[in-house]
Design an enzyme around this catalytic site. Structure first.
Site, short mmCIF file in Angstrom:
data_model
loop_
_atom_site.label_atom_id
_atom_site.label_comp_id
_atom_site.label_asym_id
_atom_site.label_seq_id
_atom_site.Cartn_x
_atom_site.Cartn_y
_atom_site.Cartn_z
N LYS A 170 0.78 -1.15 -0.41
CA LYS A 170 -0.10 -0.08 0.17
C LYS A 170 1.25 1.28 0.33
O LYS A 170 0.62 1.83 -0.95
CB LYS A 170 -0.49 0.10 1.43
CG LYS A 170 -2.41 -1.42 1.62
CD LYS A 170 -2.38 -1.27 2.68
CE LYS A 170 -2.55 -0.45 3.85
NZ LYS A 170 -1.64 -2.33 5.17
N ARG B 155 -9.20 1.21 9.16
CA ARG B 155 -8.79 -0.48 9.93
C ARG B 155 -10.21 -1.02 10.41
O ARG B 155 -8.98 -2.08 10.60
CB ARG B 155 -7.45 -0.22 10.80
CG ARG B 155 -6.10 -0.32 9.50
CD ARG B 155 -4.79 -0.76 10.67
NE ARG B 155 -3.63 -1.41 10.14
CZ ARG B 155 -3.07 -0.56 9.40
NH1 ARG B 155 -2.03 0.16 10.05
NH2 ARG B 155 -1.87 -1.62 9.21
N ARG C 16 11.40 -6.68 4.01
CA ARG C 16 11.38 -5.81 3.94
C ARG C 16 12.17 -4.20 4.74
O ARG C 16 12.54 -4.59 4.97
CB ARG C 16 9.57 -4.99 4.59
CG ARG C 16 9.63 -3.22 4.18
CD ARG C 16 8.08 -2.93 4.02
NE ARG C 16 7.66 -3.07 5.28
CZ ARG C 16 6.18 -2.10 5.61
NH1 ARG C 16 5.67 -2.33 4.27
NH2 ARG C 16 5.98 -3.15 6.75
N ARG D 110 11.89 -2.51 10.52
CA ARG D 110 10.39 -2.32 11.16
C ARG D 110 10.50 -2.80 12.35
O ARG D 110 10.67 -4.06 11.91
CB ARG D 110 9.79 -1.63 10.66
CG ARG D 110 9.51 -0.43 9.82
CD ARG D 110 7.88 -0.27 9.83
NE ARG D 110 6.43 -0.99 9.92
CZ ARG D 110 5.64 -0.59 9.42
NH1 ARG D 110 5.48 -0.10 8.37
NH2 ARG D 110 4.68 -0.66 9.89
P1 AMP Z 1 1.35 0.55 9.30
O1 AMP Z 1 2.54 1.40 8.63
O2 AMP Z 1 -0.21 1.00 8.17
O3 AMP Z 1 1.37 -1.05 8.95
O4 AMP Z 1 0.44 0.65 10.58
C1 AMP Z 1 1.89 0.60 11.93
C2 AMP Z 1 0.85 -0.18 12.99
O5 AMP Z 1 0.45 1.29 13.33
C3 AMP Z 1 0.45 -0.81 12.98
O6 AMP Z 1 0.08 -2.08 13.49
C4 AMP Z 1 -0.80 0.19 14.26
O7 AMP Z 1 -0.12 -0.86 15.49
C5 AMP Z 1 -1.04 1.06 13.43
N1 AMP Z 1 -1.96 2.03 13.11
C6 AMP Z 1 -1.65 2.22 12.01
N2 AMP Z 1 -2.68 2.96 11.19
C7 AMP Z 1 -3.72 2.32 12.47
C8 AMP Z 1 -4.99 2.55 11.91
N3 AMP Z 1 -5.77 2.74 11.13
N4 AMP Z 1 -6.02 1.77 13.44
C9 AMP Z 1 -5.06 1.08 14.46
N5 AMP Z 1 -4.23 1.26 14.59
C10 AMP Z 1 -3.16 2.15 13.23
#
Ligand code: AMP
Length: 213
Positions: free
Chosen positions: A13, A88, A127, A160
Site C-alpha cells: 500500500k 482499519r 522489507r 521496522r
Molecule cells: P502500518 O505502517 O500502516 O502497517 O501501521 C503500523 C502500526 O500502526 C499498526 O500495526 C498499528 O499498530 C498502527 N496503526 C496504523 N494505522 C492504524 C489504524 N488506522 N488504526 C489502528 N492502528 C493503526
C-alpha cells in the site's frame, strides 16, 4: 480524487500510495507513518500508541480517528488524498464517512490490494524502510542500488520492529479479524476495486492508473 488503499500489511500500500502521490499530486496520508513519528518524538500520542504498535495490535480507534480528521483538514488535501492504512476497522470507516460528509466529500475509490499470506510473510521479513523519507525497499525484490542506502535521499535503511515474523503473524490475524470486513463495507458502497498484489510493483501501478483514469 479521494482514495483509500486497502489490503493486508505488506501488500505494498505504502509503495503504491507514493507512486499515486507523485503522479496525481495528492498527498499520501499514512496513519502508520504519523504514529511512528509520534513514537519517535515521544509525544503524548506516541506514548499512548507505542505498546499497541510493538505487539502488532491496532491503536485505539479514537486516537487514529482524531489524527486522521486533523490531517484531512489540511490545505494540501483540498483536491484529494490517498489514505494508506486508514480505516482499519468498521468504526474508523464510519467515522471517516462522517468527517467527509461534513466536508462535502466522499471516497471515490477503495483499492484493495490482494496478496496471499505466505507471500506477505516473505515480503515483510525482507522489507527495509528509509529513516529519512520513508521510502520502502525489499532486500530481494526491490533492493536499493547501494546496500542499506536510500536511492531517493541517501538516508539509512532499517527494519521496522513490527516486521519481525512473529509480530507479522499477529498483524495478519488482526487484519483478518478487524480490517477485512471493510472489503464488504466498500463493496456495498460500490467503490471497491480489487487488484492482484502478487504482481510486480510497476504492473500493480499500471493497473491502478487504469482504474483511476
Ligand atoms: P502500518 O505502517 O500502516 O502497517 O501501521 C503500523 C502500526 O500502526 C499498526 O500495526 C498499528 O499498530 C498502527 N496503526 C496504523 N494505522 C492504524 C489504524 N488506522 N488504526 C489502528 N492502528 C493503526
Amino acid at each position: 480524487m479521494n482514495i483509500i488503499l486497502l489490503g493486508p500489511p505488506g501488500s505494498g500500500k505504502g509503495t503504491q500510495a507514493k507512486l499515486i502521490e507523485e503522479r496525481c499530486g495528492i498527498p499520501q496520508i499514512s496513519t502508520g507513518d504519523m504514529l511512528r513519528k509520534a513514537v519517535e518524538n515521544k509525544t503524548e500520542l506516541g506514548i499512548k500508541a507505542k505498546n499497541y504498535m510493538d505487539s502488532g495490535a491496532l491503536v485505539p480507534d479514537e486516537l487514529v480517528i482524531m489524527i486522521t480528521e486533523e490531517r484531512l483538514k489540511a490545505e494540501d488535501c483540498r483536491d484529494g488524498f490517498i489514505l494508506d492504512g486508514f480505516p482499519r476497522t468498521v468504526t474508523q470507516a464510519e467515522a471517516l464517512d462522517e468527517v467527509l460528509n461534513k466536508m462535502n466529500k466522499k471516497i471515490d475509490n477503495a483499492l484493495n490490494i490482494e496478496v496471499k499470506e505466505d507471500d506477505i510473510i516473505r515480503r515483510m521479513s525482507g522489507r527495509r524502510i528509509c529513516k529519512g523519507c520513508g521510502a520502502s525497499y525489499h532486500i530481494i525484490f526491490n533492493p536499493p542500488n547501494e546496500e542499506n542506502i536510500c536511492d531517493l535521499c541517501g538516508g539509512e535503511l532499517y527494519q521496522r520492529d513490527d516486521d519481525k515474523e512473529e509480530t507479522v503473524r499477529n498483524r495478519l490475524k488482526v487484519y483478518k479479524d478487524q480490517t477485512e470486513p471493510l472489503i464488504n463495507y466498500y463493496r456495498e458502497k460500490s467503490v471497491l476495486r480489487s487488484i492482484d498484489g502478487g504482481r510486480k510493483i510497476e504492473e500493480i501501478n499500471q493497473l491502478i492508473e487504469e482504474i483511476l483514469t
